[in-house]
Design a protein around this motif. Structure first.
Motif, PDB file in Angstrom:
ATOM      1  N   THR A   1       0.951  -1.358  -0.122  1.00 48.06           N
ATOM      2  CA  THR A   1       0.190  -0.114  -0.158  1.00 48.06           C
ATOM      3  C   THR A   1       1.193   0.865  -0.330  1.00 48.06           C
ATOM      4  OG1 THR A   1      -0.089  -0.350   2.059  1.00 48.06           O
ATOM      5  CG2 THR A   1      -1.979  -1.126   1.297  1.00 48.06           C
TER       6      THR A   1
ATOM      7  N   ARG B   1       2.696  12.449  15.899  1.00 42.97           N
ATOM      8  CA  ARG B   1       1.637  12.129  15.848  1.00 42.97           C
ATOM      9  C   ARG B   1       1.167  12.245  17.203  1.00 42.97           C
ATOM     10  NH1 ARG B   1      -0.262   7.467  12.035  1.00 42.97           N
ATOM     11  NH2 ARG B   1      -2.629   6.121  13.673  1.00 42.97           N
TER      12      ARG B   1
ATOM     13  N   ASP C   1      -3.539   8.856  18.478  1.00 43.00           N
ATOM     14  CA  ASP C   1      -4.097   8.657  16.899  1.00 43.00           C
ATOM     15  C   ASP C   1      -3.312   7.077  17.264  1.00 43.00           C
ATOM     16  OD1 ASP C   1      -4.831   7.177  14.940  1.00 43.00           O
ATOM     17  OD2 ASP C   1      -3.829   9.538  13.774  1.00 43.00           O
ATOM     18  N   PRO C   2      -4.284   5.534  17.020  1.00 43.65           N
ATOM     19  CA  PRO C   2      -3.473   4.921  16.916  1.00 43.65           C
ATOM     20  C   PRO C   2      -3.192   3.637  16.314  1.00 43.65           C
ATOM     21  CG  PRO C   2      -6.226   4.326  16.765  1.00 43.65           C
ATOM     22  CD  PRO C   2      -5.765   6.303  16.830  1.00 43.65           C
TER      23      PRO C   2
ATOM     24  N   ILE D   1      -1.204   0.725  13.890  1.00 42.25           N
ATOM     25  CA  ILE D   1      -1.766  -0.775  13.192  1.00 42.25           C
ATOM     26  C   ILE D   1      -0.512  -1.958  13.275  1.00 42.25           C
ATOM     27  CG2 ILE D   1      -3.779   0.143  11.980  1.00 42.25           C
ATOM     28  CD1 ILE D   1      -1.771  -0.268   9.576  1.00 42.25           C
TER      29      ILE D   1
ATOM     30  N   HIS E   1       1.498  -5.221  12.440  1.00 38.36           N
ATOM     31  CA  HIS E   1       1.138  -5.771  11.163  1.00 38.36           C
ATOM     32  C   HIS E   1       1.405  -7.137  11.613  1.00 38.36           C
ATOM     33  CE1 HIS E   1       1.450  -1.714   9.646  1.00 38.36           C
ATOM     34  NE2 HIS E   1       1.399  -1.933   8.766  1.00 38.36           N
TER      35      HIS E   1
ATOM     36  N   THR F   1      -9.523  -2.452  21.462  1.00 38.27           N
ATOM     37  CA  THR F   1      -9.064  -3.044  19.615  1.00 38.27           C
ATOM     38  C   THR F   1      -8.191  -2.994  19.011  1.00 38.27           C
ATOM     39  OG1 THR F   1     -10.207  -0.560  19.027  1.00 38.27           O
ATOM     40  CG2 THR F   1     -11.909  -2.835  19.370  1.00 38.27           C
TER      41      THR F   1
ATOM     42  N   ARG G   1      -2.939  -6.479  10.090  1.00 39.66           N
ATOM     43  CA  ARG G   1      -2.585  -6.246   9.018  1.00 39.66           C
ATOM     44  C   ARG G   1      -1.740  -6.911   8.655  1.00 39.66           C
ATOM     45  NH1 ARG G   1      -1.266  -4.252   3.961  1.00 39.66           N
ATOM     46  NH2 ARG G   1       0.251  -2.403   3.870  1.00 39.66           N
TER      47      ARG G   1
ATOM     48  N   PRO H   1       2.893   2.994  11.110  1.00 36.56           N
ATOM     49  CA  PRO H   1       1.624   3.601  10.663  1.00 36.56           C
ATOM     50  C   PRO H   1       2.396   4.030   9.448  1.00 36.56           C
ATOM     51  CG  PRO H   1       3.190   4.672  12.438  1.00 36.56           C
ATOM     52  CD  PRO H   1       3.789   3.496  12.353  1.00 36.56           C
ATOM     53  N   SER H   2       1.823   4.690   8.468  1.00 34.90           N
ATOM     54  CA  SER H   2       2.337   5.074   7.251  1.00 34.90           C
ATOM     55  C   SER H   2       3.781   6.285   7.735  1.00 34.90           C
ATOM     56  CB  SER H   2       1.726   6.263   6.468  1.00 34.90           C
ATOM     57  OG  SER H   2       0.670   6.841   7.249  1.00 34.90           O
TER      58      SER H   2
ATOM     59  N   GLU I   1      -3.395   4.394   1.487  1.00 33.47           N
ATOM     60  CA  GLU I   1      -2.787   2.923   2.785  1.00 33.47           C
ATOM     61  C   GLU I   1      -4.478   2.030   2.308  1.00 33.47           C
ATOM     62  OE1 GLU I   1      -3.937   5.777   2.123  1.00 33.47           O
ATOM     63  OE2 GLU I   1      -1.642   6.939   2.865  1.00 33.47           O
ATOM     64  N   SER I   2      -4.327   1.421   2.937  1.00 36.45           N
ATOM     65  CA  SER I   2      -5.079  -0.025   3.141  1.00 36.45           C
ATOM     66  C   SER I   2      -6.806   0.271   3.665  1.00 36.45           C
ATOM     67  CB  SER I   2      -5.354  -1.087   3.967  1.00 36.45           C
ATOM     68  OG  SER I   2      -5.105  -1.002   5.770  1.00 36.45           O
TER      69      SER I   2
ATOM     70  N   ILE J   1      -9.822  -0.503   6.224  1.00 36.69           N
ATOM     71  CA  ILE J   1      -9.691  -0.818   7.727  1.00 36.69           C
ATOM     72  C   ILE J   1     -11.332  -0.959   8.008  1.00 36.69           C
ATOM     73  CG2 ILE J   1      -9.734  -0.326   9.697  1.00 36.69           C
ATOM     74  CD1 ILE J   1      -7.498   1.971   8.661  1.00 36.69           C
TER      75      ILE J   1
ATOM     76  N   LEU K   1     -14.333   1.661   8.007  1.00 33.34           N
ATOM     77  CA  LEU K   1     -13.805   2.999   8.644  1.00 33.34           C
ATOM     78  C   LEU K   1     -12.907   3.602   7.637  1.00 33.34           C
ATOM     79  CD1 LEU K   1     -12.235   1.685  12.398  1.00 33.34           C
ATOM     80  CD2 LEU K   1     -14.738   1.819  12.057  1.00 33.34           C
ATOM     81  N   ARG K   2     -12.167   3.109   7.063  1.00 35.61           N
ATOM     82  CA  ARG K   2     -11.509   3.980   5.650  1.00 35.61           C
ATOM     83  C   ARG K   2     -11.212   2.876   4.319  1.00 35.61           C
ATOM     84  NH1 ARG K   2      -4.620   4.537   7.115  1.00 35.61           N
ATOM     85  NH2 ARG K   2      -4.455   2.432   6.462  1.00 35.61           N
TER      86      ARG K   2
ATOM     87  N   GLY L   1      -8.798   7.935  14.217  1.00 33.00           N
ATOM     88  CA  GLY L   1      -7.420   8.741  12.544  1.00 33.00           C
ATOM     89  C   GLY L   1      -8.169   9.202  11.815  1.00 33.00           C
TER      90      GLY L   1
HETATM   91  O1  TXA Z   1      -2.142   0.438   4.916  1.00 26.31           O
HETATM   92  C1  TXA Z   1      -1.691   0.898   5.883  1.00 26.31           C
HETATM   93  O2  TXA Z   1      -2.391   0.305   6.219  1.00 26.31           O
HETATM   94  C2  TXA Z   1      -0.415   1.388   5.829  1.00 26.31           C
HETATM   95  C3  TXA Z   1       0.806  -0.038   5.410  1.00 26.31           C
HETATM   96  C4  TXA Z   1       1.422   1.075   6.179  1.00 26.31           C
HETATM   97  O3  TXA Z   1       0.450  -0.474   6.080  1.00 26.31           O
HETATM   98  N1  TXA Z   1      -0.388   2.159   6.999  1.00 26.31           N
HETATM   99  C5  TXA Z   1      -1.099   2.887   7.736  1.00 26.31           C
HETATM  100  O4  TXA Z   1      -1.354   3.328   9.088  1.00 26.31           O
HETATM  101  O5  TXA Z   1      -2.069   3.448   6.724  1.00 26.31           O
HETATM  102  P1  TXA Z   1      -1.926   4.523   9.638  1.00 26.31           P
HETATM  103  O6  TXA Z   1      -1.716   4.206  11.441  1.00 26.31           O
HETATM  104  O7  TXA Z   1      -1.153   5.771   9.244  1.00 26.31           O
HETATM  105  O8  TXA Z   1      -3.257   4.669   9.771  1.00 26.31           O
HETATM  106  C6  TXA Z   1      -4.115   3.666  10.316  1.00 26.31           C
HETATM  107  C7  TXA Z   1      -5.697   4.694  10.824  1.00 26.31           C
HETATM  108  C8  TXA Z   1      -4.946   5.400  11.823  1.00 26.31           C
HETATM  109  O9  TXA Z   1      -6.042   6.683  10.994  1.00 26.31           O
HETATM  110  C9  TXA Z   1      -5.813   5.325  12.818  1.00 26.31           C
HETATM  111  O10 TXA Z   1      -6.524   6.383  14.020  1.00 26.31           O
HETATM  112  C10 TXA Z   1      -6.842   3.698  12.371  1.00 26.31           C
HETATM  113  O11 TXA Z   1      -5.928   3.391  11.585  1.00 26.31           O
HETATM  114  N2  TXA Z   1      -6.634   3.308  13.509  1.00 26.31           N
HETATM  115  C11 TXA Z   1      -5.446   2.646  14.190  1.00 26.31           C
HETATM  116  N3  TXA Z   1      -6.746   1.262  15.079  1.00 26.31           N
HETATM  117  C12 TXA Z   1      -7.616   1.498  14.899  1.00 26.31           C
HETATM  118  C13 TXA Z   1      -8.630   1.104  15.715  1.00 26.31           C
HETATM  119  N4  TXA Z   1      -7.917   0.139  16.673  1.00 26.31           N
HETATM  120  N5  TXA Z   1      -9.992   1.592  15.855  1.00 26.31           N
HETATM  121  C14 TXA Z   1      -9.496   2.597  14.736  1.00 26.31           C
HETATM  122  N6  TXA Z   1      -9.127   2.846  14.375  1.00 26.31           N
HETATM  123  C15 TXA Z   1      -7.870   2.948  13.920  1.00 26.31           C
END
Ligand code: TXA
Ligand code: MG
Length: 311
Positions: free
Chosen positions: A27, A50, A54-55, A57, A59, A109, A113, A134-135, A172-173, A175, A186-187, A218
């Motif tokens: 991604t 950050r 903001d939690p 994820i 891997h 939660t 991924r 995170p990214s 990004e993935s 969610i 969620l995304r 997030g």
């Molecule tokens: O593709 C992707 O998901 C990339 C690659 C690196 O794996 N990662 C990514 O991570 O985009 P990040 O942190 O930039 O975005 C993850 C999103 C954030 O908006 C965060 O708030 C949300 O996921 N998130 C993480 N844990 C969560 C949870 N338990 N409940 C709801 N949202 C969550």
């Protein structure tokens, strides 16, 4: 892509030295730390600037590693993982104590991924611990889609970057939160709503609207921002866009391919390129037909959040 053995060894060494690793995924690139090294996990927040609310994820190398981190691995989670892992899907599930509250910002939660990129897979295999990542961009900025983007954002003393070429998906993935009798996106990402529903509905878990849910932490409006103001104009031609825009500012145009998969792959590189021009603003033409097409949902979501004007 061949994974260079010594580069994985260098990445593991970087963790031992207290550095983070720029990890290529299919991604975008991630900024990774093993979940059992709290100091390194904290460093992710500091380097990215950050907020701690903001939690992150997490891997995993494979399904069984994910199962060990959650309270309940439901049949819906299992079916989604079977269909889409390894790949661009993050599952949000109730966590166990193995995942610290720092990682999930106090949420009960965790987002999990299992990436497909061979370099990420090799790193996860060799590291043994799951990786919080995170990214690999500074908070609210554009996510990196090649190793050079990560190198440009962080000091090599803080981050060792693994080379993994240009990201295939480019955004990004998807969610998905797995709830007791429903799922909630969620995304949006490359894996679409219909693809998710096709797996979960037969198991009695239909898609639930995000509005009924507490907003994911997030999901703030400003995100993915290029360094220059981005104006997005809904128009079928450049002429129409110029008229609607009606601006005296000097501008640089962003044209995306008329194919959602290719547009996603190019999107962030186009943001970066346009930001480097001498112009005052970047202008992106959004074809009106993209707005009601599910395959474009994720790209439109990123464009909206990156835009300072939506015209
Ligand atoms: O593709 C992707 O998901 C990339 C690659 C690196 O794996 N990662 C990514 O991570 O985009 P990040 O942190 O930039 O975005 C993850 C999103 C954030 O908006 C965060 O708030 C949300 O996921 N998130 C993480 N844990 C969560 C949870 N338990 N409940 C709801 N949202 C969550
Ligand atoms: Mg991000």
């Amino acid at each position: 892509m061949r994974v260079m053995k010594d580069s994985i060894a260098k990445a593991l060494q970087a963790f031992r030295e207290g550095r983070l690793v720029g990890m290529p995924t299919e991604t975008v690139y991630g900024l990774a730390a093993p979940i059992d090294q709290p100091k390194l996990v904290e460093k992710i927040f500091h380097l990215k600037k950050r907020p701690f609310f903001d939690p992150l994820i997490v891997h995993v190398a494979h399904k069984s590693q994910a199962q060990a981190l959650v309270k309940e691995w439901s049949s819906v989670a299992d079916a989604l993982a079977k269909q889409f892992w390894p790949g661009p899907l993050t599952l949000v599930l109730p966590k166990t104590d193995q995942i610290s509250d720092k990682i999930t910002s106090g949420l009960p939660t965790v987002g999990l991924r299992c990436p497909q990129h061979p370099v990420a897979r090799e790193l996860l295999e060799k590291c043994h611990a799951p990786l919080a990542a995170p990214s690999a961009n500074v908070f609210t900025k554009t996510s990196p889609t090649c190793a050079a983007d990560v190198r440009a954002a962080f000091d090599p003393a803080d981050v060792f970057v693994l080379e993994g070429g240009v990201c295939d998906v480019g955004i990004e993935s998807t969610i998905v939160e797995v709830l007791p009798h429903a799922v909630c996106i969620l995304r949006p990402g490359q894996i679409t709503r219909s693809q998710i529903a096709a797996v979960t509905e037969p198991l009695g878990a239909p898609l639930q609207d995000l509005k009924k849910q507490v907003q994911a932490p997030g999901q703030m409006r400003e995100h993915y921002r290029p360094d220059k103001p981005l104006y997005s104009v809904i128009a079928s031609s450049q002429e129409e866009a110029k008229i609607k825009l009606h601006s005296q500012k000097s501008l640089t145009w962003i044209f995306l391919p008329d194919d959602a998969v290719l547009a996603a792959r190019e999107l962030y590189a186009q943001f970066r390129k346009a930001s480097q021009s001498q112009a005052e603003i970047c202008v992106l033409m959004v074809n009106p037909k993209w707005l009601n097409d599910e395959t474009w949902e994720a790209v439109i979501n990123r464009i909206r959040k990156a835009s300072s004007e939506w015209i």
